[in-house]
Design an enzyme around this catalytic site. Structure first.
Site, mmCIF file in Angstrom:
data_model
loop_
_atom_site.group_PDB
_atom_site.id
_atom_site.type_symbol
_atom_site.label_atom_id
_atom_site.label_comp_id
_atom_site.label_asym_id
_atom_site.label_seq_id
_atom_site.Cartn_x
_atom_site.Cartn_y
_atom_site.Cartn_z
ATOM 1 N N LYS A 1 4.810 3.168 13.863
ATOM 2 C CA LYS A 1 5.082 2.136 12.847
ATOM 3 C C LYS A 1 4.817 2.805 11.493
ATOM 4 O O LYS A 1 3.685 2.940 11.074
ATOM 5 C CB LYS A 1 4.134 0.940 13.065
ATOM 6 C CG LYS A 1 4.688 -0.397 12.615
ATOM 7 C CD LYS A 1 5.028 -0.502 11.144
ATOM 8 C CE LYS A 1 3.808 -0.678 10.277
ATOM 9 N NZ LYS A 1 4.110 -0.581 8.836
ATOM 10 N N CYS B 1 -5.958 11.638 1.094
ATOM 11 C CA CYS B 1 -7.221 11.065 1.561
ATOM 12 C C CYS B 1 -8.397 11.969 1.222
ATOM 13 O O CYS B 1 -9.507 11.509 1.006
ATOM 14 C CB CYS B 1 -7.159 10.769 3.044
ATOM 15 S SG CYS B 1 -6.500 12.121 4.008
ATOM 16 N N GLU C 1 -8.237 7.353 10.562
ATOM 17 C CA GLU C 1 -8.310 8.305 9.437
ATOM 18 C C GLU C 1 -8.135 7.454 8.183
ATOM 19 O O GLU C 1 -7.031 7.022 7.840
ATOM 20 C CB GLU C 1 -7.222 9.364 9.648
ATOM 21 C CG GLU C 1 -6.573 9.920 8.432
ATOM 22 C CD GLU C 1 -7.334 11.066 7.828
ATOM 23 O OE1 GLU C 1 -8.251 10.764 7.038
ATOM 24 O OE2 GLU C 1 -7.007 12.213 8.134
ATOM 25 N N GLU D 1 -12.311 4.238 -3.754
ATOM 26 C CA GLU D 1 -11.184 5.152 -3.648
ATOM 27 C C GLU D 1 -10.052 4.644 -4.537
ATOM 28 O O GLU D 1 -9.539 3.542 -4.340
ATOM 29 C CB GLU D 1 -10.687 5.246 -2.195
ATOM 30 C CG GLU D 1 -9.607 6.305 -2.056
ATOM 31 C CD GLU D 1 -9.000 6.387 -0.675
ATOM 32 O OE1 GLU D 1 -8.632 5.338 -0.114
ATOM 33 O OE2 GLU D 1 -8.885 7.505 -0.153
HETATM 34 O O1 TXE Z 1 -2.628 1.032 2.935
HETATM 35 P P1 TXE Z 1 -2.547 0.221 4.280
HETATM 36 P P2 TXE Z 1 -1.979 0.664 1.527
HETATM 37 C C1 TXE Z 1 -5.844 3.918 0.940
HETATM 38 C C2 TXE Z 1 -5.687 4.106 -0.556
HETATM 39 C C3 TXE Z 1 -4.768 3.009 -0.938
HETATM 40 C C4 TXE Z 1 -5.225 1.909 -0.013
HETATM 41 C C5 TXE Z 1 -4.203 0.843 0.246
HETATM 42 O O2 TXE Z 1 -6.922 3.912 -1.195
HETATM 43 O O3 TXE Z 1 -4.910 2.622 -2.283
HETATM 44 O O4 TXE Z 1 -5.519 2.576 1.190
HETATM 45 O O5 TXE Z 1 -2.963 1.448 0.582
HETATM 46 C C6 TXE Z 1 -0.095 -0.552 7.966
HETATM 47 N N1 TXE Z 1 -2.316 -4.075 10.967
HETATM 48 N N2 TXE Z 1 -4.968 4.782 1.710
HETATM 49 O O6 TXE Z 1 -2.076 -0.784 1.221
HETATM 50 O O7 TXE Z 1 -2.221 -1.204 4.026
HETATM 51 C C7 TXE Z 1 0.898 -0.372 6.842
HETATM 52 O O8 TXE Z 1 2.115 -1.014 7.137
HETATM 53 C C8 TXE Z 1 -1.750 -2.891 11.288
HETATM 54 C C9 TXE Z 1 -5.582 5.938 2.268
HETATM 55 O O9 TXE Z 1 -0.629 1.238 1.518
HETATM 56 O O10 TXE Z 1 -3.766 0.556 5.031
HETATM 57 C C10 TXE Z 1 0.998 1.144 6.790
HETATM 58 O O11 TXE Z 1 1.862 1.589 7.824
HETATM 59 N N3 TXE Z 1 -1.195 -2.074 10.380
HETATM 60 C C11 TXE Z 1 -4.719 6.667 3.172
HETATM 61 C C12 TXE Z 1 -0.428 1.596 7.085
HETATM 62 O O12 TXE Z 1 -1.046 0.480 7.743
HETATM 63 C C13 TXE Z 1 -1.229 -2.449 9.092
HETATM 64 C C14 TXE Z 1 -3.280 6.549 3.105
HETATM 65 C C15 TXE Z 1 -1.253 1.943 5.839
HETATM 66 O O13 TXE Z 1 -1.238 0.854 4.973
HETATM 67 C C16 TXE Z 1 -1.816 -3.665 8.691
HETATM 68 C C17 TXE Z 1 -2.806 5.316 2.542
HETATM 69 C C18 TXE Z 1 -2.376 -4.492 9.704
HETATM 70 N N4 TXE Z 1 -2.974 -5.659 9.413
HETATM 71 C C19 TXE Z 1 -3.651 4.502 1.859
HETATM 72 N N5 TXE Z 1 -1.718 -3.762 7.349
HETATM 73 C C20 TXE Z 1 -5.220 7.898 3.824
HETATM 74 N N6 TXE Z 1 -6.276 7.808 4.629
HETATM 75 O O14 TXE Z 1 -4.620 8.959 3.674
HETATM 76 C C21 TXE Z 1 -1.086 -2.646 6.915
HETATM 77 N N7 TXE Z 1 -0.778 -1.848 7.968
#
Ligand code: TXE
Length: 507
Positions: free
Chosen positions: A184, A293, A259, A394
């Site tokens: 996904k 990250c 992660e 972050e």
């Molecule tokens: O991440 P999300 P977002 C951090 C970074 C950023 C913050 C928010 O600080 O500002 O997270 O980013 C899926 N059940 N990182 O909102 O929402 C979503 O569709 C299952 C760190 O973009 O966590 C996407 O595929 N899945 C980071 C994935 O989760 C769900 C990289 C990441 O989205 C979901 C990105 C749910 N309820 C953001 N809600 C790193 N570790 O590298 C969302 N998703």
């Protein structure tokens, strides 16, 4: 490849289930935006629970299918080698898609596309080297050995900052050990996973071994993490989403690999080569516009070197060339999402409110040629303290908070005073000190006189709220297999079932 930037532009992308491309069952789509203009450029299928059900069913079917289940390890390795070749041949098209979708530099995406084949080759080579152990139980006529088996269907949730790379971290070892995957991707960057599916198909993987359902996190993502057909969830994303994913996994008693984010300490001692160290600090936070990250967003500098390092960081930040990600000279492209731009802007205000000194940056570049793109200047906050919001949260953007420290004890206390524990770095000429830091810091990775130096061989993953589980190397194989213990009694006798003999001597 049928999916290229040109063919994707203005189109409606399908999902990929059981070797077939099709629209989402509901027919719904979602819009994806170009970060350099803010304008929509294609629509992706907005998958729902029904599509996730189909994808997990296809993956479960493939798991039982002799075409996959009965395939020898050598043949699985051969397919992975073939996939690596196809990625190499289509690397330019994949890089162009990633850049268009998330605004990362084309140079960087090309380098990533050149690296990915090696990632698949590494796991191709490992496919026929996965073995168990013979356990020396202390019973003379008993043989105990272990074997590693595939786990089953792995749900892989991928973020937008490095879609193909993050996906690969789970997909390559999963296919290597004989699992099946349901991907996904982020709703912001759906295209590259769909294009990649074409290569998986062409490589000859059996239908159903690799599936992609695009869609929103709260619907498709949530449905995947609640699905009873999964054997494991591999999630990369924000910490708050990670908590929801882990809660769903907990209800199903399914393991997770999380992660999550970071607020990594990147340390410079006064004895370091300050030129090298500052270049390290700058690339640690401003590469990929801070959207990694492991970004070294908390820069700790020892008091005697503090002013010089801040000054060097200011000069370094101001020399960074901001521009279109496809331009060869560009060093800093736009942020991937409008929401990230707003988040960065919010933290600039919070930093100033908390008393940090804005040394440079802190605004969108004032340049007509950048139009409505989501660009932001590299920003340095000096006189930051560890309790400020810019040092605790972050931000995931090009914002460095530079914090002064006096001595090692002072440093370790501050470096570990964070909810996160993903990565860390230290610049010093004193190897004893570097090793003391490596042993004391709460971070899954420690870089000494280097930073952000990943490798497919290097196990990596976070502590604390940065998540759990490891990617890369043989650790990834351990994470994605189950260990079975087989015990054979070859004494020719049957032990008295009513006498419990725990260890010692006779059988
Ligand atoms: O991440 P999300 P977002 C951090 C970074 C950023 C913050 C928010 O600080 O500002 O997270 O980013 C899926 N059940 N990182 O909102 O929402 C979503 O569709 C299952 C760190 O973009 O966590 C996407 O595929 N899945 C980071 C994935 O989760 C769900 C990289 C990441 O989205 C979901 C990105 C749910 N309820 C953001 N809600 C790193 N570790 O590298 C969302 N998703």
């Amino acid at each position: 490849m049928q999916f290229t930037v040109d063919s994707i532009e203005g189109s409606e992308l399908p999902i990929y289930i059981g070797g077939e491309w099709r629209p989402s069952k509901s027919g719904a789509t979602l819009e994806s935006f170009d970060p350099t203009t803010g304008a929509p450029w294609y629509r992706a299928a907005d998958g729902s629970e029904d599509d996730i059900d189909d994808a997990v069913a296809a993956a479960t079917g493939a798991l039982k299918d002799p075409a996959w289940r009965g395939m020898t390890q050598t043949d699985r390795g051969r397919l992975l080698y073939r996939l690596a070749e196809l990625i190499e041949q289509n690397g330019e098209a994949l890089a162009q898609i990633e850049t268009r979708d998330n605004g990362k530099l084309l140079r960087e995406m090309r380098a990533q596309s050149a690296y990915l084949p090696n990632y698949y080759r590494y796991f191709a080579g490992m496919a026929d080297k996965i073995q168990g152990d013979v356990i020396p139980v202390s019973k003379p006529d008993v043989l105990n050995f272990t074997m590693r088996e595939p786990l089953g269907v792995i749900g892989v949730i991928v973020p937008w900052n490095s879609p193909l790379y993050m996906m690969t971290c789970t997909v390559a070892p999963s296919l290597c050990v004989g699992n099946c995957v349901v991907i996904k991707p982020s709703e912001h960057t759906s295209a590259s996973a769909i294009a990649f599916a074409e290569l998986v198909k062409e490589a000859g993987f059996p239908d159903g071994a690799f599936n992609v359902v695009t869609g929103h996190g709260a619907t498709a993502g949530d449905a995947l993490t609640r699905h009873p057909g999964l054997a494991k969830i591999a999630f990369t994303g924000g910490t708050e989403t990670g908590r929801k994913v882990a809660a769903n996994a907990g209800r199903m008693l399914v393991p997770c690999n999380l992660e999550l984010g970071g607020k990594s300490p990147h340390v410079v001692f006064g004895d370091a080569d300050l030129e090298r160290a500052t270049t390290g600090l700058i690339s640690g936070i401003f590469a990929a516009a801070g959207q990694t990250c492991v970004a070294g967003s908390r820069c700790f500098v020892q008091a005697p070197a503090y002013d010089e390092v801040v000054d060097r960081m200011k000069q370094g930040a101001e020399a960074i060339r901001i521009g279109h990600p496809k331009d060869e000279d560009t060093q800093l492209g736009p942020l991937a999402l409008k929401a990230q731009l707003s988040k960065v802007q919010k933290y600039i205000a919070l930093g100033q409110e908390d008393g940090a000194q804005l040394v440079t940056g802190g605004r969108r570049p004032q340049r007509d040629d950048l139009g409505e793109g989501w660009y932001f200047e590299p920003t340095v906050f000096a006189n930051a303290t560890n309790d400020m919001r810019v040092a605790r949260d972050e931000i995931f953007g090009p914002v460095a908070s530079v914090i002064k420290f006096e001595d090692e004890a002072d440093l370790i206390e501050m470096a570990n005073d964070t909810a996160y524990g993903l990565a860390s770095g230290i610049w010093t000429k004193d190897i004893d000190r570097a090793m003391r830091f490596a042993k004391s810091v709460d971070a899954g990775t420690v870089w000494i006189n280097t930073y952000r130096a990943p490798s497919m061989m290097t196990p990596s993953g976070g502590f604390k709220e940065s998540g759990y589980g490891k990617h890369n190397g043989f650790e990834a194989v351990r994470e994605l297999t189950r260990l079975k213990s087989v015990v054979i009694d070859h004494s020719g006798k049957t032990a008295d079932p009513f006498v419990m003999k725990l260890e010692t001597g006779g059988s």
